[in-house]
Design a protein around this motif. Structure first.
Motif: not given
Length: 148
Positions: A67-69, A71-72, A91, A94-95, A98, A100
């Motif tokens: 999750f941290s990666e 976000k970055k 994932e 999440w992407a 966010l 992405k």
């Protein structure tokens, strides 16, 4: 320096006897990793991080790190899996949440979840269909298109 998060099926691809992915599956990921790292990009791939299945992290560790990666990262590139990879689908969620940019790598003549097929309705997505292997320059062209 730009950063990619490269996702795809993992546990289902690990041979129970060898505790590792097959050389063909490793090559599918490494082709993309090497292409972008040779251009100075950073590529985060849990498969490589966890030694292709030989050193799995705990669920708590890998969930937090991934999750941290994500976000970055600047770009999220994924083989969603067919049959579906549950972890990769989480994932992808999440992407997309966010915001992405997502590059979906879909193998031709395979079935994919409707929510994967329709992901472009909620997030910037480029879909690349491939047979057997993926040319990383096509992934790079998609990234160049999506970032415009």
């Amino acid at each position: 320096m730009e950063k990619i998060f490269l996702a795809g099926p993992f546990k289902a691809l690990v041979n129970k006897k060898t505790n590792a992915m097959s050389p063909i599956e490793i090559a599918r990921f490494m082709t993309i990793i090497v292409h972008f790292e040779n251009k100075g990009w950073t590529v985060h791939c849990a498969h490589r991080r966890e030694k292709w299945g030989k050193e799995f992290m705990t669920p708590e560790e890998c969930t937090s790190v991934d999750f941290s990666e994500i976000k970055k990262c600047d770009y999220f590139v994924a083989f969603p899996g067919s049959p579906a990879s549950p972890g990769t689908h989480v994932e992808l969620g999440w992407a997309s949440a966010l915001g992405k940019p997502i590059i979906l790598l879909l193998e031709k003549n395979k079935e994919y979840a409707f929510l994967v097929q329709g992901l472009g309705e909620v997030s910037p997505v480029i879909t690349i269909e491939y047979e057997n292997s993926i040319d990383p320059s096509i992934v790079e062209n998609a990234i160049n298109t999506i970032k415009k």
